[in-house]
Design an enzyme around this catalytic site. Structure first.
Site, PDB file in Angstrom:
ATOM      1  N   ASP A   1      66.308  56.481  83.951  1.00 56.65           N
ATOM      2  CA  ASP A   1      65.100  57.430  83.869  1.00 56.65           C
ATOM      3  C   ASP A   1      63.942  56.967  82.645  1.00 56.65           C
ATOM      4  O   ASP A   1      64.818  56.987  81.568  1.00 56.65           O
ATOM      5  CB  ASP A   1      65.403  58.975  83.824  1.00 56.65           C
ATOM      6  CG  ASP A   1      64.386  59.788  84.624  1.00 56.65           C
ATOM      7  OD1 ASP A   1      63.231  59.746  84.393  1.00 56.65           O
ATOM      8  OD2 ASP A   1      64.879  60.633  85.447  1.00 56.65           O
TER       9      ASP A   1
ATOM     10  N   ASP B   1      59.078  58.458  84.962  1.00 59.33           N
ATOM     11  CA  ASP B   1      59.018  59.848  84.866  1.00 59.33           C
ATOM     12  C   ASP B   1      57.397  60.276  84.757  1.00 59.33           C
ATOM     13  O   ASP B   1      56.784  59.639  83.845  1.00 59.33           O
ATOM     14  CB  ASP B   1      59.856  60.531  83.824  1.00 59.33           C
ATOM     15  CG  ASP B   1      59.580  61.909  83.734  1.00 59.33           C
ATOM     16  OD1 ASP B   1      59.992  62.880  84.573  1.00 59.33           O
ATOM     17  OD2 ASP B   1      59.001  62.495  82.693  1.00 59.33           O
TER      18      ASP B   1
ATOM     19  N   GLU C   1      57.320  58.390  89.610  1.00 55.89           N
ATOM     20  CA  GLU C   1      57.370  59.722  90.029  1.00 55.89           C
ATOM     21  C   GLU C   1      55.729  60.067  89.965  1.00 55.89           C
ATOM     22  O   GLU C   1      55.425  60.130  88.898  1.00 55.89           O
ATOM     23  CB  GLU C   1      57.957  60.683  89.168  1.00 55.89           C
ATOM     24  CG  GLU C   1      57.833  62.226  89.564  1.00 55.89           C
ATOM     25  CD  GLU C   1      58.169  63.322  88.460  1.00 55.89           C
ATOM     26  OE1 GLU C   1      58.286  64.321  88.802  1.00 55.89           O
ATOM     27  OE2 GLU C   1      57.768  62.941  87.234  1.00 55.89           O
TER      28      GLU C   1
ATOM     29  N   HIS D   1      66.194  67.043  91.329  1.00 53.75           N
ATOM     30  CA  HIS D   1      66.574  68.068  90.238  1.00 53.75           C
ATOM     31  C   HIS D   1      65.222  68.887  89.748  1.00 53.75           C
ATOM     32  O   HIS D   1      65.571  69.825  89.005  1.00 53.75           O
ATOM     33  CB  HIS D   1      66.961  67.183  88.957  1.00 53.75           C
ATOM     34  CG  HIS D   1      65.719  66.385  88.170  1.00 53.75           C
ATOM     35  ND1 HIS D   1      65.089  65.696  89.105  1.00 53.75           N
ATOM     36  CD2 HIS D   1      65.125  66.692  87.272  1.00 53.75           C
ATOM     37  CE1 HIS D   1      64.336  64.887  88.109  1.00 53.75           C
ATOM     38  NE2 HIS D   1      64.066  65.693  87.002  1.00 53.75           N
ATOM     39  N   ASP D   2      64.158  68.772  90.370  1.00 55.64           N
ATOM     40  CA  ASP D   2      62.830  69.737  90.090  1.00 55.64           C
ATOM     41  C   ASP D   2      62.658  70.543  91.456  1.00 55.64           C
ATOM     42  O   ASP D   2      61.545  71.266  91.310  1.00 55.64           O
ATOM     43  CB  ASP D   2      61.723  68.792  89.806  1.00 55.64           C
ATOM     44  CG  ASP D   2      61.833  67.956  88.598  1.00 55.64           C
ATOM     45  OD1 ASP D   2      62.446  68.550  87.587  1.00 55.64           O
ATOM     46  OD2 ASP D   2      61.178  66.893  88.593  1.00 55.64           O
TER      47      ASP D   2
HETATM   48  C1  GLC Z   1      59.450  65.114  85.514  1.00 57.41           C
HETATM   49  C2  GLC Z   1      60.891  65.334  85.469  1.00 57.41           C
HETATM   50  C3  GLC Z   1      60.905  66.919  85.108  1.00 57.41           C
HETATM   51  C4  GLC Z   1      60.665  66.987  83.630  1.00 57.41           C
HETATM   52  C5  GLC Z   1      59.034  66.359  83.646  1.00 57.41           C
HETATM   53  C6  GLC Z   1      58.634  66.211  81.978  1.00 57.41           C
HETATM   54  O1  GLC Z   1      58.543  65.913  86.485  1.00 57.41           O
HETATM   55  O2  GLC Z   1      61.407  64.992  86.919  1.00 57.41           O
HETATM   56  O3  GLC Z   1      62.363  67.465  85.290  1.00 57.41           O
HETATM   57  O4  GLC Z   1      60.488  68.247  83.496  1.00 57.41           O
HETATM   58  O5  GLC Z   1      58.688  65.325  84.454  1.00 57.41           O
HETATM   59  O6  GLC Z   1      59.389  65.112  81.594  1.00 57.41           O
END
Ligand code: GLC
Ligand code: CA
Length: 556
Positions: free
Chosen positions: A98, A200, A257, A329-330
């Site tokens: 990540d 991310d 993402e 995971h979100d």
């Molecule tokens: C992304 C991650 C999430 C995190 C956020 C801040 O959305 O997937 O889990 O809280 O970024 O890094």
């Protein structure tokens, strides 16, 4: 479309804290992942994305990195990571880490130095501003609630920007020195033999400057960060540079993402020379979102899920490859979100899985999805760990919901739904740990666990294996990976159907998302039932009757 090594793969996301604990401290670790590589191979996985395991105070469970060059001791050591990469290679499994570079942790040495000397080199690594008459520079709301501005420790007259938690100060990408440090770090990891990175929150690296207020959208007097992002131009300069300096050099896989991209920019992101190999299709995840908060979200139906999926297929067709998910995971568990609660069972879980796998794009499985793990029923807010959920609970209470109602809301959407430990067995702690799990298990592990499904040919797990095998079957892989998607009967209720076709081959994919049967009439007779979740398919000439939650893949 130019073919890439990763197109035909199947990816799997590991949330290390909750995957498998080997030393009894209740926290999953890298040795746990190494131990489970044969399992992932058995499932058919080619790429593993591991959520952050770098040194971190874990304020946001690792998405707050205090040292990019080390593994947090709770997860293991750098030797473990090297071993994991090497062992992965033996199994032909690429390791993807990540990349969290919109922000770091407030415990990172860069930020500590910035606090010591805000006007020095490291002060410029962040967004640090003077307070004017005690006021912060603008009214943006952080994703986890409250202002994006926080007083700079030791300097009450100054503040720093954090789009996420206050322990996640944003890095200033406008500063070339920051970018250099990031590229050096990325290449250091790629040099170790990583297959690539999941990137991310990346859309946030470009801010609309200078600071200004946006329209207030909640009683807190603030404006969501997305309003600012819509105004930010020029992210491509950063992303193109990162691609050229890092990913391209190593032919690395990169998956962004990306939320809130501008539709016309999709080719820049995932086109043939895009910034990334792929990005997630979050269409279904964000469907029904409300500016007010989770409590005001519209629940998604199977038809909405279908429409979102088809929209994603249309957007990416001829442009590039999306990465497809039903959860991560979100997000809550996909089966609990996209299927009506009363209909969640093995048959419907397989139907949803078939849709995910037969769409064009790179399928990602989130750990536990392959055994049909479900949402948790939280009995009290004290059972929740996640910072975002705690914020949304408060938002719901502030809006006038009772505690019971607010708990219901967060049960639907909490990120902790996906973060409970993996359910390996029906035994103690689901076989996840010998110690006390860091987050409570979903009590349904006695029924839903890998052990009970591994030798059951009808299990969700074995069905996932068949879906994966189909993607790799030389007879079908050209169509499954590259075939064009054509949606069918999109005005019918509780039906998701489409064809995937390549030269000389057409596969019809259909699922009946209701317990009552429904009949479809094919254009051409079915040559072969390639896959399904019932032992047989009821056909009468070109008429096929799908039973409750029946799904089929037919060769026409
Ligand atoms: C992304 C991650 C999430 C995190 C956020 C801040 O959305 O997937 O889990 O809280 O970024 O890094
Ligand atoms: Ca451990």
């Amino acid at each position: 479309m130019e073919r890439k090594w990763w197109h035909e793969k199947v990816a799997y996301q590991i949330y290390p804290k909750s995957f498998y604990d080997t030393n009894g401290d209740g926290i999953g670790d890298l040795r746990g992942i190494i131990e489970k590589l044969p399992y992932l191979k058995e499932l058919g996985i080619d790429i593993i994305w591991i959520s952050p395991c770098y040194c971190s105070p874990l304020a946001d469970q690792g998405y707050d990195i205090s040292d990019y060059y080390n593994i947090d001791p709770r997860f293991g050591t750098m030797e473990d990571m090297d071993e994991l990469i090497a062992e992965g290679k033996k199994y032909d499994i690429g390791i993807v880490m990540d990349l969290v570079v919109n922000h770091c942790s407030d415990e990172h040495e860069w930020f500590k130095k910035a606090c010591e000397d805000p006007d020095g080199k490291y002060g410029k690594y962040f967004y640090i501003e003077d307070m004017k008459d005690g006021k912060v520079p603008c009214n943006w709301r952080s994703y986890f609630g409250g202002s994006v501005w926080e007083p700079l420790p030791g300097h009450p007259d100054k503040c720093y920007l954090h789009l996420f938690h206050k322990k996640q100060p944003d890095l200033n990408w406008e500063n070339p020195e920051v970018r250099e440090d990031i590229y050096t770090m990325i290449n250091w990891w790629l040099e170790k033999g990583l297959a690539g990175f999941r990137i991310d929150a990346i859309i946030n690296i470009k801010k609309a400057l200078p600071w200004k207020d946006y329209p207030v959208d909640r009683p807190d007097g603030m404006s969501k960060a997305q309003n600012m992002l819509a105004d930010a131009v020029g992210i491509g300069d950063f992303l193109g540079e990162m691609r050229d300096r890092c990913f391209k050099v190593y032919d690395a896989f990169s998956v962004g993402e990306v939320f809130n991209e501008k539709p016309e920019e999709l080719p820049d992101f995932i086109g043939s020379d895009g910034y990334f190999s792929s990005m997630y299709d979050f269409g279904a995840n964000i469907w029904g979102d409300s500016d007010k908060g989770w409590y005001d979200r519209t629940p998604i139906s199977p038809d909405n899920y279908r429409d979102c999926s088809f929209a994603g297929q249309a957007k990416s067709e001829g442009v590039g490859f999306f990465s497809n998910i039903i959860e991560n995971h979100d997000e809550p568990r996909g089966v609990s979100r996209y299927l009506p609660e009363s209909d969640v069972n093995d048959t419907s879980k397989k139907a949803l899985a078939t849709m995910l796998f037969m769409l064009k794009g790179l399928p990602f499985i989130y750990q536990g999805q392959e055994i049909g793990m479900e949402n948790v029923k939280f009995r009290s807010i004290d059972e929740v760990d996640d910072i975002s959920t705690l914020d949304e609970y408060q938002v719901a209470l502030n809006a006038g919901l009772s505690q019971e109602e607010a708990l219901k809301v967060i049960s639907l959407y909490s990120r902790d739904n996906a973060r409970t430990p993996f359910q390996w067995t029906a035994g103690k702690n689901a076989g996840f740990t010998e110690g006390t799990p860091w987050l409570q298990l979903n009590p349904n592990y006695t029924e839903i666990n890998l052990e009970s499904q591994r030798n059951d040919p009808d299990s969700v797990y074995q069905y996932y294996r068949r879906l994966i095998a189909l993607r790799k079957d030389p007879q079908y892989k050209e169509t499954v990976v590259y075939g064009a998607t054509t949606p069918l009967w999109t005005d019918r209720k509780n039906l998701m159907a489409f064809t995937r076709s390549s030269e000389g081959q057409t596969l019809l994919v259909a699922a009946n998302f209701q317990s009552e049967p429904q009949t479809i009439v094919l254009d051409a007779p079915c040559k072969k039932v390639v896959l399904g979740n019932y032992p047989d398919v009821q056909a009468n000439g070109t008429e096929v009757t799908l039973k409750g939650y029946q799904t089929v893949v037919l060769e026409l």
